[in-house]
Structure formats: structure tokens, C-alpha cells
Design a protein around this motif. Sequence first.
Motif, PDB file in Angstrom:
ATOM      1  N   LEU A 255       0.792  -1.241   0.144  1.00 37.12           N
ATOM      2  CA  LEU A 255      -0.012   0.097  -0.176  1.00 37.12           C
ATOM      3  C   LEU A 255       0.905   1.262  -0.002  1.00 37.12           C
ATOM      4  O   LEU A 255       0.478   2.230  -0.847  1.00 37.12           O
ATOM      5  CB  LEU A 255      -0.823  -0.148   1.261  1.00 37.12           C
ATOM      6  CG  LEU A 255      -1.923   1.231   1.453  1.00 37.12           C
ATOM      7  CD1 LEU A 255      -3.036   0.973   0.148  1.00 37.12           C
ATOM      8  CD2 LEU A 255      -2.435   1.012   2.730  1.00 37.12           C
ATOM      9  N   VAL A 256       1.950   1.160   0.848  1.00 35.93           N
ATOM     10  CA  VAL A 256       2.685   2.460   0.998  1.00 35.93           C
ATOM     11  C   VAL A 256       4.131   2.246   0.677  1.00 35.93           C
ATOM     12  O   VAL A 256       4.632   1.068   1.284  1.00 35.93           O
ATOM     13  CB  VAL A 256       2.435   3.287   2.421  1.00 35.93           C
ATOM     14  CG1 VAL A 256       0.917   3.844   2.222  1.00 35.93           C
ATOM     15  CG2 VAL A 256       2.526   2.246   3.304  1.00 35.93           C
ATOM     16  N   PRO A 257       4.982   3.273   0.394  1.00 35.25           N
ATOM     17  CA  PRO A 257       6.441   2.984   0.629  1.00 35.25           C
ATOM     18  C   PRO A 257       7.145   2.887   1.852  1.00 35.25           C
ATOM     19  O   PRO A 257       6.704   3.247   2.992  1.00 35.25           O
ATOM     20  CB  PRO A 257       7.006   4.228  -0.088  1.00 35.25           C
ATOM     21  CG  PRO A 257       5.669   5.296  -0.212  1.00 35.25           C
ATOM     22  CD  PRO A 257       4.689   4.706   0.147  1.00 35.25           C
ATOM     23  N   PRO A 258       8.154   2.020   1.809  1.00 30.81           N
ATOM     24  CA  PRO A 258       8.753   1.669   3.265  1.00 30.81           C
ATOM     25  C   PRO A 258       8.818   2.782   4.417  1.00 30.81           C
ATOM     26  O   PRO A 258       8.545   2.650   5.439  1.00 30.81           O
ATOM     27  CB  PRO A 258      10.221   1.272   2.768  1.00 30.81           C
ATOM     28  CG  PRO A 258      10.022   0.675   1.548  1.00 30.81           C
ATOM     29  CD  PRO A 258       9.092   1.692   0.790  1.00 30.81           C
ATOM     30  N   GLN A 260       6.905   5.334   4.881  1.00 30.12           N
ATOM     31  CA  GLN A 260       5.706   5.668   5.448  1.00 30.12           C
ATOM     32  C   GLN A 260       4.948   4.321   6.440  1.00 30.12           C
ATOM     33  O   GLN A 260       4.409   4.421   7.386  1.00 30.12           O
ATOM     34  CB  GLN A 260       4.552   5.719   4.423  1.00 30.12           C
ATOM     35  CG  GLN A 260       3.094   5.911   4.538  1.00 30.12           C
ATOM     36  CD  GLN A 260       2.736   7.303   5.329  1.00 30.12           C
ATOM     37  OE1 GLN A 260       2.885   8.366   4.622  1.00 30.12           O
ATOM     38  NE2 GLN A 260       2.808   7.497   6.663  1.00 30.12           N
ATOM     39  N   ALA A 261       5.242   3.132   5.838  1.00 35.54           N
ATOM     40  CA  ALA A 261       4.836   1.795   6.276  1.00 35.54           C
ATOM     41  C   ALA A 261       5.689   1.677   8.026  1.00 35.54           C
ATOM     42  O   ALA A 261       5.189   1.623   8.762  1.00 35.54           O
ATOM     43  CB  ALA A 261       5.433   0.450   5.774  1.00 35.54           C
ATOM     44  N   LEU A 262       6.859   2.336   7.772  1.00 36.11           N
ATOM     45  CA  LEU A 262       7.678   2.206   9.055  1.00 36.11           C
ATOM     46  C   LEU A 262       6.843   3.159  10.372  1.00 36.11           C
ATOM     47  O   LEU A 262       6.743   2.974  11.331  1.00 36.11           O
ATOM     48  CB  LEU A 262       9.237   2.565   8.894  1.00 36.11           C
ATOM     49  CG  LEU A 262       9.879   2.559  10.313  1.00 36.11           C
ATOM     50  CD1 LEU A 262      10.048   1.299  10.961  1.00 36.11           C
ATOM     51  CD2 LEU A 262      11.413   3.026   9.989  1.00 36.11           C
ATOM     52  N   GLN A 263       6.613   4.430   9.716  1.00 38.61           N
ATOM     53  CA  GLN A 263       6.192   5.364  10.530  1.00 38.61           C
ATOM     54  C   GLN A 263       4.544   4.965  11.109  1.00 38.61           C
ATOM     55  O   GLN A 263       4.343   4.869  12.296  1.00 38.61           O
ATOM     56  CB  GLN A 263       5.822   6.783   9.711  1.00 38.61           C
ATOM     57  CG  GLN A 263       7.104   7.584   9.399  1.00 38.61           C
ATOM     58  CD  GLN A 263       7.558   7.889  10.626  1.00 38.61           C
ATOM     59  OE1 GLN A 263       7.044   8.538  11.641  1.00 38.61           O
ATOM     60  NE2 GLN A 263       8.946   7.605  10.656  1.00 38.61           N
ATOM     61  N   TRP A 264       4.041   4.348  10.323  1.00 39.66           N
ATOM     62  CA  TRP A 264       2.582   3.738  10.723  1.00 39.66           C
ATOM     63  C   TRP A 264       2.907   2.496  11.549  1.00 39.66           C
ATOM     64  O   TRP A 264       2.101   2.427  12.672  1.00 39.66           O
ATOM     65  CB  TRP A 264       1.746   3.060   9.341  1.00 39.66           C
ATOM     66  CG  TRP A 264       0.994   4.307   8.900  1.00 39.66           C
ATOM     67  CD1 TRP A 264       1.204   5.710   9.171  1.00 39.66           C
ATOM     68  CD2 TRP A 264       0.240   4.328   7.596  1.00 39.66           C
ATOM     69  NE1 TRP A 264       0.390   6.420   8.319  1.00 39.66           N
ATOM     70  CE2 TRP A 264      -0.207   5.698   7.350  1.00 39.66           C
ATOM     71  CE3 TRP A 264      -0.001   3.316   6.761  1.00 39.66           C
ATOM     72  CZ2 TRP A 264      -0.986   5.865   6.273  1.00 39.66           C
ATOM     73  CZ3 TRP A 264      -1.005   3.498   5.758  1.00 39.66           C
ATOM     74  CH2 TRP A 264      -1.425   4.903   5.544  1.00 39.66           C
ATOM     75  N   ALA A 265       3.764   1.771  11.387  1.00 41.19           N
ATOM     76  CA  ALA A 265       4.297   0.687  12.355  1.00 41.19           C
ATOM     77  C   ALA A 265       4.441   1.194  13.750  1.00 41.19           C
ATOM     78  O   ALA A 265       4.213   0.440  14.563  1.00 41.19           O
ATOM     79  CB  ALA A 265       5.135  -0.303  11.630  1.00 41.19           C
ATOM     80  N   LEU A 266       5.401   2.285  13.894  1.00 38.87           N
ATOM     81  CA  LEU A 266       5.912   2.615  14.940  1.00 38.87           C
ATOM     82  C   LEU A 266       4.781   3.532  16.017  1.00 38.87           C
ATOM     83  O   LEU A 266       4.745   3.554  17.034  1.00 38.87           O
ATOM     84  CB  LEU A 266       7.066   3.810  14.826  1.00 38.87           C
ATOM     85  CG  LEU A 266       8.491   3.078  14.508  1.00 38.87           C
ATOM     86  CD1 LEU A 266       9.475   3.954  14.045  1.00 38.87           C
ATOM     87  CD2 LEU A 266       8.716   2.054  15.736  1.00 38.87           C
ATOM     88  N   TYR A 267       3.927   4.395  15.014  1.00 48.10           N
ATOM     89  CA  TYR A 267       3.346   5.412  15.553  1.00 48.10           C
ATOM     90  C   TYR A 267       1.522   5.457  15.195  1.00 48.10           C
ATOM     91  O   TYR A 267       0.843   6.131  15.873  1.00 48.10           O
ATOM     92  CB  TYR A 267       3.735   6.790  15.154  1.00 48.10           C
ATOM     93  CG  TYR A 267       4.996   6.936  15.576  1.00 48.10           C
ATOM     94  CD1 TYR A 267       5.610   7.061  16.806  1.00 48.10           C
ATOM     95  CD2 TYR A 267       6.118   7.251  14.745  1.00 48.10           C
ATOM     96  CE1 TYR A 267       6.587   7.384  17.160  1.00 48.10           C
ATOM     97  CE2 TYR A 267       7.317   7.322  15.147  1.00 48.10           C
ATOM     98  CZ  TYR A 267       7.872   7.418  16.375  1.00 48.10           C
ATOM     99  OH  TYR A 267       8.968   7.663  16.565  1.00 48.10           O
ATOM    100  N   GLY A 268       1.249   4.442  14.426  1.00 53.00           N
ATOM    101  CA  GLY A 268       0.030   4.118  13.886  1.00 53.00           C
ATOM    102  C   GLY A 268      -0.995   3.721  15.184  1.00 53.00           C
ATOM    103  O   GLY A 268      -2.149   4.374  15.156  1.00 53.00           O
TER     104      GLY A 268
END
Lengths: 328, 328
Positions: A255-258, A260-268
Motif C-alpha cells: 500500500l505505501v512506500p517503506p 511510510q510503512a515504518l511510521q505507521w508501524a511505530l506510531y499508527g
Amino acid sequence: MKVREIGEQGLLKRLQSFCVPGMLGDDAAVLATPPGEQLIVTTDMLVDGVHFSDRTTPPDAAGWRAVAANLSDLAAMGATPLGITVGLSLTGETEVAWVEQLYTGMRECLQRYDSGILGGDIVRSPLKAISITALGSAPLERIIRRNAAQPGDAIVVTGVHGSSRAGLELLLHPEKGENLTESDRHSLIQAHQRPQPRLDILPLLWDILPSQSAIAGMDSSDGLADAIIQICQASNTGASIDRNLIPASPALTQLVPPPQALQWALYGGEDFELVLCLPPQVAQHFVQRLPSATLIGKITPETEISLVDPQKKYPDEPLSLNRGFQHF
Amino acid sequence: MKVREIGEQGLLKRLQSFCVPGMLGDDAAVLATPPGEQLIVTTDMLVDGVHFSDRTTPPDAAGWRAVAANLSDLAAMGATPLGITVGLSLTGETEVAWVEQLYTGMRECLQRYDSGILGGDIVRSPLKAISITALGSAPLERIIRRNAAQPGDAIVVTGVHGSSRAGLELLLHPEKGENLTESDRHSLIQAHQRPQPRLDILPLLWDILPSQSAIAGMDSSDGLADAIIQICQASNTGASIDRNLIPASPALTQLVPPPQALQWALYGGEDFELVLCLPPQVAQHFVQRLPSATLIGKITPETEISLVDPQKKYPDEPLSLNRGFQHF
């Protein structure tokens, strides 16, 4: 049919079938706690338009999520659920069907974990809100706490992160999922609407863990970064997290580039996995036995909490509390 | 200073001192329940403008009343409090002082009954609301239930009724109290703002009651008439209540004529006394030992619930559920 048309008594009659038989009808619910175990109690309040919304969560999903959040808090303490109470505020204009679907979702989630609704209170309000108190029990020596992390502990997460945030994005902006397969889209939306509290991992953990070990942990409901920071602050330690090891689902990386995926994984937030600090050998054992689990870093004696890249493509950066979900 | 200025973490730090030490800081609270006793759980939700209002209840009184209502539910089950959890929704514009006064009132009421705040949740909302879950414990054989009334039981109330409703009237229309003494006015307003859950009567009750007796009872939070009706419906009995015996405070009879005082006593609600159905000899003993208690009638085998006048000045009339507080 609206709530004001059937009144409080009419509504209570309809909701009785969703509750543990014999519990309603007195001023309070009565239950037995397992002999010798401690009582574990947690409360969550959810407000329409702030924590749930008909736009992204149909009432059955709102009910499931409300229960899942509370059961996840019990799992984070190492506790087995005994049941929940439900405080519900409703406008008179609320559809009775909405309330019944909410209770259907709550019951479905509870039944999966052999638990049920013990009682509650329903009141009139200009605004819908749900307050759930979950009760559980655990032997004193098995209670998981935030303040028990030790330098050298391995940090393990029980599953992928960022999927709930991605599911929310797809619900708010369906067009963003056009390149996903139907199954990927479904899995992300399910992660948001039907999160699974990780009560299932407790028997495995007790099986692996030496009997006198106190372990640290909490759930990642407010974000993975928040969980790591809370544990470190409570334990007066730091942590070093390998940014390449934080697990994301294949659907999220589609769905999203790495970055963005990391940001969502950490802070979502709202992934409702457990973050556990385990002696390294126990951690190895645990991730071997639980395929969804991943070792992402370690507890350190200094109080810095850093996201590191052993491949040195990215500089170290501190994890931040401020990017997580803020309640005010 | 407003809540949004100090944020969730700032607010939690300030409220920590109001809670039982060592309870905050994990996903859930941990407590021990007395060995062999049942856990008793009750939840109440209170909404700004519906159940409390700055017009009639300053925040410390709102906190006291919210706790008192829950402790009264525990008393109604025969249970001793273990503690409460608090779910609180607040607007960002709420004054921090308002929240601290709310917690001050909650703590004052809890301390009177050797109890405390175990944990909770604070969330942002367009509307203030308080959801309290109270935990208590009782030996199985001493749990008071609504469905245990027997024909022939004497119906005893633990104190006067109608004073809370009168206090509310004085807060809404101060001019109506012009003919009262300051002490009478104060006592009615206190009855509304600082009601006393009748946990104090339980030791006396256990002292008088033969050990195997199951007794029926509930609290009169939704009105005395409502309590009698709920007990009769749950027990499949009726009741005969002597209208001349329903106790009102001297201040209430100073404030309004007798028919109004009777209406408020029966239907006003929020007096938080207990309504107990006791074998006649036990009831006699109880009212002798507890000066505030009054015998007001008896449980009958037929299912009619009547307000009667042995002096025949008034015709019999059925007690009505509909005049009590309706939630929708």
C-alpha cells in the motif's frame, strides 16, 4: 425503531440475551474469581466521533474493537478474562438496531475468548459513548508489568504493526487501495475493525518461561513506539530497536512506500499486539514457537531509546512519544 | 488552566495523587479479593447536563455523588467496597481545577468507606461524562438480591426519602427555601449533593440476621416506589405500603405540603437508602437498633403493589413505575 420509542426498560429487555445469563436484574453482578489469583481490572472509554465513527466502523466493529482494546489490556498484564461491564450513553434518536449490532460485535469478540457481558448501565446523552471495564485474573507471579525490563532483555513483538492504521486509511480513502488485491484490502480493514487481542500467546509464554521470571510488557494499542518508551521509562532503561526488523504485513508494504510503512508501524497505534521483554534465550524459543512473533531489539542500560540501522543506511534516531496518539 | 494546555500526560500526573499508590502505570490495576468471597461489580454512567450540572452540583459534589451511587449499589448487594475505576471524558476546554475538584469529591467519599481509585481512562470528548465501575466483595451466603422477597416479609427503609429531590428544588429555585432555617436548607442540599451510601448498616444487619437467611433488597436510587416494584417483580410478590409510615425529614415537611412530600419520597429518587425485606422479627430488631430505619409495609402473596391508608382517609392506590426517573 429508535431508542426513545422503546425506552430504557424495552432496550434492557432486548439486550439481556447478549449478556451472561442470570447476571442482570440486581444492582450489581456477582462472580467468582479463581482461588489464589489476583483480580486484574482495566477501563476504556470510547466516544463517538473521537474513537469510533459510523464512517469507518459499523456498530458491530465498534463493539468488537471496544472489547478487543480491553481484552488486550488484560493480555498485556498476563491475565485471563472473567468478563466485562458496559456503560453506554445513547441519544434517544439512536436506532435500536445500532445498539443491537454494537452488542453483537461485543459478544462475538468476548465469545472467542470464552468471556461475556456481566452487566452495565445505559443512559441518555446528547452523545454516544461506550465505557468498558474488563475484569481478569492471574497468579501474582505471572503478572506482566511495565517496570520489570532488564538491560539485556530481548524485545519481542507478537505480530505485525501498522496494519490498523492502513486499514483506517483505506476506510477513509478507498481509492488509495485500488492497486491492492481484494484479500490484501480485506486483511488491512480487518486489522482495523476486528483486531485480535493476543490472549492466545499467554499459554505459550507460560510454557516457555522459567517459573520465577518476572517479565515486562504492555500492548501496542497507543503505538509500538509508545509501548517501548513506556516500558523503558517505567523500568528506567533504554532500548535499541533495529528499524529493519519491525514487522509489517505484505499488504501494508504493497500500500505505501517503506518510510511510510515504518511510521505507521511505530506510531499508527491500535495494532493490539504485545511488546514483551524476555531473557534472550526465552525470546529465541518464543519466536521459534510463535511464527507471527519477531525479535526487534534489546533493552539497554542507558536511557536512550533509539531506532538503529545496523546497515548504516539511516542515522540512529530517537523514538518519540509525541507522534503517537494524543488524547487532548 | 485548561486540560488541553497540559495534555493527557500532564493531567494523569496531577491525578495520580488521588489514586491508590502503585496502581497506575500499567495497562490494568491489580488487587487481591478476600479469599472465599464473591466479586461484586457495578457500573454507572453519568453525563454532564443529564445526571450532573455545574448549576446544581459543583464538581466535588458531582464526584461524591458518582461514587456514592456506585457504593450504594454495592451496599444494596451486601458487599464491602474494594475500589473503583473511573472512565472520564472531557473537553479540551475543561478547567484542570474542575477535574481536580471532581477527584477530590470522589476521594472524600471513597475514604469515608476505606476505599480508593484503582485506575481508569481519560479521553477527549465534546461532552463531559463519568463512568464509574465499583468492585466489592461479599460471602456468597450474604449477598442481598432483589428476587428473594417472601410474602410476610416486613419492608424496611434505612432512612428518610424525598430529601434529595427537595435539595435539588432548592438548588434550582433558592427562593422556595426562604421559610426554612439555614440548617434545614443545608440538610436538604447536603442530601442531594453528598448522599451517604448505607454501607454502615451492613455490620448491624449481619449481627441481627440468622446465618442462613437470604434476604431481598435494593437501593432507592431510582426512587422508593421503583425499588419496591423492582423487588416485587423479581420475587413474584406484591406489597402493601402504609402511606403514613413513609419517613420524610422534618426539613422536607417544612418545605412542601404533605402530598408533595409523599410524591417526592416515593418518586423523587437519589436518596440512596436501602429497601430491605426482612422476616418480621428481624425487622423489629433492626429498627430498634437503627434509629433512622422505619418499617413501612409488608410483602404480600398477590402481585398488587399498593399504597394503603389504614385510617381510610385516602383510597388505596397502586405504586407506579412510570413516575420514577426515566432514562430515555
